[in-house]
Design a protein around this motif. Structure first.
Motif, short mmCIF file in Angstrom:
data_model
loop_
_atom_site.label_atom_id
_atom_site.label_comp_id
_atom_site.label_asym_id
_atom_site.label_seq_id
_atom_site.Cartn_x
_atom_site.Cartn_y
_atom_site.Cartn_z
N HIS A 298 30.85 -11.33 70.67
CA HIS A 298 32.19 -10.95 70.21
C HIS A 298 32.77 -9.92 71.17
CE1 HIS A 298 30.09 -12.22 66.57
NE2 HIS A 298 31.19 -12.24 65.89
N ILE A 301 37.36 -8.07 70.25
CA ILE A 301 37.65 -6.85 69.48
C ILE A 301 36.86 -5.67 70.06
CG2 ILE A 301 37.40 -5.75 67.19
CD1 ILE A 301 39.55 -7.79 67.02
N THR A 334 35.39 -8.32 63.71
CA THR A 334 35.90 -9.61 64.21
C THR A 334 35.75 -10.69 63.14
OG1 THR A 334 35.11 -9.02 66.41
CG2 THR A 334 35.64 -11.33 66.05
N PRO A 394 43.46 -9.55 66.64
CA PRO A 394 42.41 -10.56 66.86
C PRO A 394 42.94 -11.73 67.67
CG PRO A 394 42.71 -10.07 64.51
CD PRO A 394 43.83 -9.40 65.23
#
Ligand SMILES: C[S@@+](CC[C@H](N)C(=O)[O-])C[C@H]1O[C@@H](n2cnc3c(N)ncnc32)[C@H](O)[C@@H]1O
Length: 409
Positions: A298, A301, A334, A394
């Protein structure tokens, strides 16, 4: 307690000749009464292009001799010949049980019945009859040509150690898919369209096709999508080898833009970083009834939080002060925002741990069922206040074209 040998062998015969239940059987060892022709024999059903066959492999001192017998042809005669051999033991694995037969010095049979062996390396289940174990058992039949062609099993049908974790992830993901299949709209004779976005080596694609068709009776058209041409070539080659090319196809392109018309079930297992967002955005655009996505890394973010460590809302600065905590918090934020955005787009969403962390640290699954319900003011407010508090946008929101605002219906 000893049993008459003929009765016990009749029981073994029935299992050996059951094309749906047998997983694998081995006859080996010797009796006091004589020496078998073969050192060991192995039997398993295999799916060949022209149908299911009983594969019989007989080992002498130096080599293996293999034949594939038709169930309505030579299988019964081949089994009878082998059962007439003076093997000391038979070990028979079926989808529901494991039977061990040992011939005693007196020529009687000691029978032991146990639970089905799990072929993904996990311990046997406490309750062998549970539905999910039946799913696993039928899914993970190592005799399937499929697993061999995909390189998951070795020549003797054993799952390769390096593939066990992935196979376990795949089977657990299908276990998570199974209970929501009942929410799919009626098919009206149309095939079920399944798309695996970021399919990579396509283990999940093929396992899903196999599971939905053979274990759940769907007529399926599955498309695997990957940015890498190599993945597409590999998947297409495997599909051709299995004779499935008309139902399992592969397309090169991004999850967001690859030329695919639509889907009823969208899968994304460990699609890297924002590829998961692309997969979710595509599924929303298609109004796919079911989405199962297990995110990978991820960075999106995380980058936004790193750039604004000093801008964390009070009193939560400590959550993002240390790199490792920031990374973990970014993962949570996220996926929370992904779930939130899916809810705003008419999905009922669950976020669950679908597989033990010993098999992969990336073990979060977003499971979404489309209801078409409009977003509630509370859902909108939650999303807005969370993104505003952390000053993040996002990637999924950008892809859905709602970064600035979400229309209240
Ligand atoms: C970590 S692998 C996972 C593969 C497979 N789903 C699995 O679980 O074994 C991620 C795959 O996503 C593909 N990928 C990365 N970005 C993508 C994108 N934007 N669209 C489609 N595929 C993508 C990669 O080429 C790679 O094959």
């Amino acid at each position: 307690m000893p049993h008459p040998l003929d009765d016990a062998l009749a029981q073994v015969r029935e299992l050996l000749l059951d094309p749906d239940q047998l997983v694998r059987a081995v006859g080996a060892g010797r009796r006091r009464s004589g020496l078998p022709t073969w050192r060991k024999v192995e039997l398993r059903p295999v799916d060949l292009k022209f149908g299911r066959r009983l594969q019989v492999t007989a080992y002498d001192a130096t080599q293996a001799h293999t034949s594939n017998e038709a169930y309505d042809g030579g299988a019964a005669a081949a089994v009878d010949l082998l059962l007439a051999e003076p093997f000391g033991n038979w070990h028979v694995e079926t989808t529901t049980q494991t039977l061990q037969l040992r011939v005693t010095k007196r020529g009687q049979a000691q029978l032991h019945l146990g639970p089905a062996q799990r072929l993904d390396g996990a311990e046997p289940a406490d309750e062998p009859g549970r539905a999910h174990d039946r799913v696993k058992a039928s899914l993970l039949d190592p005799a399937e040509l499929l697993w061999h062609v995909l390189g998951i099993t070795d020549a003797s049908g054993r799952v390769k150690p390096t593939r066990q974790d992935k196979l376990h992830q795949v089977s657990e993901l299908l276990r998570a898919l199974d209970p929501v299949l009942s929410t799919l709209p009626a098919r009206d004779g149309e095939p079920l369209r399944v798309v695996d976005l970021g399919c990579g080596n396509a283990y999940l694609s093929f396992a899903t096709y196999r599971f939905l068709t053979r274990s759940r009776g769907f007529d399926v058209r599955l498309t695997g999508v990957d940015v890498k041409g190599q993945a597409v070539e590999h998947g297409s080659r495997v599909a051709a080898e299995l004779g499935w090319s008309d139902r399992v196809t592969f397309v090169q392109g991004s999850a967001l833009e690859a030329p695919v018309d639509g889907a009823d079930v969208v899968l994304a297992l460990h699609a890297c970083d924002t590829a998961t967002d692309e997969a979710l955005a595509r599924a929303v655009r298609w109004e796919a009834p079911l989405i199962l996505a297990s995110p990978c890394c991820h960075h999106d973010i995380q980058r936004q939080l790193s750039a604004a460590v000093d801008g964390a809302p009070e009193p939560y600065a400590a959550l993002v002060r240390h790199g490792i905590l920031r990374e973990r918090f970014a993962d949570v934020l996220t996926d929370a925002l992904r779930a939130s955005l899916l809810r705003l787009h008419g999905y009922r969403v669950e976020v669950i741990e679908f597989v033990g962390s010993q098999h992969t640290p990336r073990n979060t699954l977003i499971r979404a069922v489309r209801t078409g319900a409009p977003p509630t003011p509370e859902q909108l407010a939650d999303y807005r206040s969370l993104t505003a508090a952390w000053s993040v946008t996002p990637h999924l929101a950008t892809l859905l074209g709602i970064a600035a605002d979400i229309p209240a219906t």
